[in-house]
Design an enzyme around this catalytic site. Structure first.
Site, short mmCIF file in Angstrom:
data_model
loop_
_atom_site.label_atom_id
_atom_site.label_comp_id
_atom_site.label_asym_id
_atom_site.label_seq_id
_atom_site.Cartn_x
_atom_site.Cartn_y
_atom_site.Cartn_z
CG ASP A 1 7.37 -55.11 10.99
OD1 ASP A 1 6.35 -55.42 11.64
OD2 ASP A 1 8.08 -54.13 11.26
CG ASP B 1 4.81 -55.38 14.83
OD1 ASP B 1 3.94 -55.23 15.71
OD2 ASP B 1 5.39 -54.44 14.31
CG ASP C 1 5.33 -51.20 10.51
OD1 ASP C 1 4.10 -51.17 10.31
OD2 ASP C 1 5.83 -51.42 11.63
NE ARG D 1 -0.39 -50.00 13.74
CZ ARG D 1 0.76 -50.10 14.40
NH1 ARG D 1 1.81 -50.66 13.81
NH2 ARG D 1 0.88 -49.65 15.62
#
Length: 680
Positions: A166, A188, A192, A239
């Protein structure tokens, strides 16, 4: 909000901290729409970023923390290596950590475990974190991650299940402000926020070219509070964000963009999952499939949003909350967001440079005002007052008004900043109307280079928060031989254009050098450049970064033209357009990105234009390069890399793209070398 203030100690780790006294807003000299604020009230004000604190839920007192202010109470250090960055980011003491150059993570995918009370900020637009990112674990709090580009941990698979690489991951942290970053091309997620991470504000970031943009949740508890505003999210599949079990999720003034016929297609936009309570206000959704979705148990209140060319689910329902019960905020009109955020989001040149350190000498200021309230009533008179061979920083502070004059900063007067003091770059205008064929008073004509309204011949000169224009009227002068009319001509080295408008028609911005054997570097950021024919041209090593290039119809209403005309010397870098937008009210498929200018028929020149990581409007031709004066563009250096928008296209014989390895050698730092632009 509670603000902590104390005198900072300054410490150099790798390079001296930049010295600045130029004015700047919290978000620097941003290139929003032409009417936007571009600077503070005067050139003597210190840069504001060092004392900035978060807004939104990151500003709310909770968990024993009064707002988010990062490492402001500790030392300020400058780092340029991974070892230095990790040393200070993981330390127990508070630090403001200025990242002053590209840092590659080793191994790829490494996430530095950031400790509490830290500000990690890029120095202007030079703070790149390559191949990894940051991790904020349980209980970590009071962290600011700002003005960085975090990129390129991608391992070849968009929906990557094998590499959890990330840009920023938070597991159980609180009071975090993520602001003005460029996050892209990771393995990824870009962000997050997991495991009850709360009191987070994410603002003015660019999230792009990724499978997963921003995931929130990984918890059964419904207690997280987040504010997500003024972010540009584009070319991300999922997302965007996905918000799972957040007690208060306030999303406003975000721009979500999915371009058609590209490698990445959106599966959904904003998603309220589980028991989330979401307020979604004044955002702009363009091209998204399923722009707004919600689970049955979620509460989602929509108001003031714009949906353009979207399809699929667009849902709301249930109850949420009133964000103004927690903090104050103001909404921008949703319709303004595409122009505003393509320019204002991401790293800004005026963030990450430091206020004047002890023992340094502040810039001397000369004031200009047309009404006689300044020391001088023309800009040229102020330039004339600067002594030859000047070695100190001189700021010429120009009051709002239109200054119809030709301004020349001669080679013997370096270290000058000409800065408008109005609230917008449109408030202060330097303009004249000479063209190449305009007769000179002493005989002859001005020629292209001589037609400029502003000439910068000295080194280390900056223009800030103003407009430079050439308003030569082509329609009324069709009988004149020589229609080229330059607004700004530069030939000095280390020239900066920050928060400016450079406006004309043909040959607007000439970035040159004293001779083809001498390198002159120009850095343009947060600015607008307007024109139609060869309007960004010359032999300088020039970077146009995070700016808006506006295509303009010709005098007779016809579309068609050329953005760049480089005349680069062999072995030297030419024109680099990076992280910018090229658009305009012109016909689709009517403009070339560039053509090779072999000035004087010099076959030894090797013109170069690279356009990368930019948004290209529909006006750009599918074969974007073309020949000039008998010279083939294919014999010179013209290429693209990772562009988006209706005017972007796949690689082909008529549309060369850089490989990843080639692109790694064509970064901004490769153009600027040992020079790091900064404020005065």
């Amino acid at each position: 909000m509670h603000r902590h203030r104390r005198l900072k100690r300054l410490r150099n780790v790798a390079v001296p901290l930049a010295v600045v006294t130029a004015a700047g807003l919290t978000y620097g000299f941003a290139a929003a729409d032409d009417d936007s604020t571009g600077a503070g009230t005067g050139p003597a004000a210190a840069a504001a970023w060092a004392d900035d604190t978060a807004d939104g839920f990151a500003s709310v007192e909770a968990n024993g923390q009064q707002g988010t202010y990062g490492g402001r109470d500790g030392e300020t250090v400058t780092v340029k290596s991974l070892a230095e960055l990790e040393k200070y980011a993981t330390a127990s003491d508070p630090y403001t950590i200025v990242v002053a150059g590209p840092i590659k993570m080793d191994p790829v995918g490494k996430e530095i475990k950031v400790a509490s009370d830290k500000t990690i900020v890029g120095a202007g637009t030079e703070g790149d974190i390559i191949g990894g990112g940051f991790f904020l674990g349980e209980g970590v709090h009071n962290v600011i991650i700002r003005n960085l580009t975090i990129r390129d941990s991608y391992q070849g698979t968009w929906n990557d299940k094998e590499h959890d690489f990330d840009a920023i991951q938070m597991d159980g942290a609180h009071h975090v402000w993520i602001d003005h970053n460029d996050l892209r091309h990771m393995a990824d997620g870009l962000i997050d926020s997991r495991k009850d991470t709360t009191n987070v504000t994410v603002s003015y970031n660019r999230l792009s070219t990724n499978n997963k943009a921003f995931g929130i949740g990984w918890t059964e508890n419904v207690e997280a509070d987040l504010t997500i505003h003024h972010n540009w999210i584009r070319e991300t599949e999922q997302r965007n964000p996905s918000t799972d079990n957040a007690e208060h999720a306030h999303l406003y003034n975000n721009y979500l963009q999915d371009d058609p016929d590209t490698e990445i297609s959106s599966s959904y936009g904003n998603y309220a999952r589980g028991g989330t309570r979401m307020v979604l206000e004044n955002s702009y959704f363009q091209g998204f499939t399923n722009p707004v979705t919600k689970d049955e148990g979620a509460g989602l209140v929509q108001r003031g949003n714009v949906f353009k060319d979207t399809s699929g689910r667009n849902e709301s329902g249930g109850t949420a909350f009133d964000p103004k019960d927690f903090y104050d905020y103001e909404l921008d009109p949703a319709a303004d967001l595409p122009a505003k955020l393509t320019a204002e989001s991401g790293p800004q040149a005026a963030i990450g440079t430091t206020t004047t350190a002890a023992g340094t000498k502040a810039a001397k200021t000369l004031t200009v005002a047309r009404d006689g309230s300044g020391q001088y009533d023309t800009v040229q008179k102020a330039v004339d007052a600067v002594p030859a061979g000047n070695s100190e920083q001189i700021v010429i502070a120009v009051a709002p008004g239109t200054y119809r004059e030709v301004v020349k900063i001669p080679a013997g007067k370096p270290n000058i900043t000409v800065q408008g003091t109005g609230s917008s770059r449109k408030d202060t205008v330097i303009v004249y109307n000479n063209a190449s064929g305009t007769p000179k008073p002493g005989g002859g004509t001005y020629g292209t280079s001589g037609s400029a309204s502003v000439h910068i011949e000295a080194n280390d000169v900056q223009l800030r928060n103003l407009t430079v224009s050439n308003d030569f009227d082509e329609a009324k002068n069709q009988d004149l031989q020589g229609q080229q009319a330059v607004a700004l001509r530069t030939i000095g080295d280390r020239i900066q254009l920050v928060g400016t408008i450079i406006s004309g028609d043909q040959d607007t911005l000439l970035m040159d050098s004293p001779s083809k054997d001498i390198r002159s570097r120009v850095y343009v950021t947060g600015s607008y450049i307007t024109g139609n024919v060869d309007f960004i041209f010359g032999r300088a090593t020039a970077v146009v970064d995070r700016s808006v290039i506006t295509l303009k119809k010709r005098w007779n209403g016809d579309s068609g033209g050329y953005v760049t005309a480089p005349s680069t010397a062999d072995g030297r870098n030419g024109i680099l357009i990076s992280r910018s937008t090229i658009t305009g009210d012109v016909a689709d498929g009517s403009f070339h990105l560039g053509r090779p200018w072999h000035a004087g028929g010099d076959a030894a020149l090797d013109p170069q234009t690279t356009v990368r990581d930019s948004h290209l409007g529909a006006a750009i031709k599918s074969a974007p390069w073309t020949d000039m004066s008998g010279f083939s563009w294919k014999d010179d250096r013209f290429a693209e890399y990772r562009n988006s928008g209706a005017g972007a296209g796949a690689a082909g014989e008529d549309r060369p793209h850089l490989t990843d390895a080639q692109a790694a050698q064509q970064e901004i730092a490769d153009w600027l070398g040992d020079w790091t632009p900064g404020a005065v």
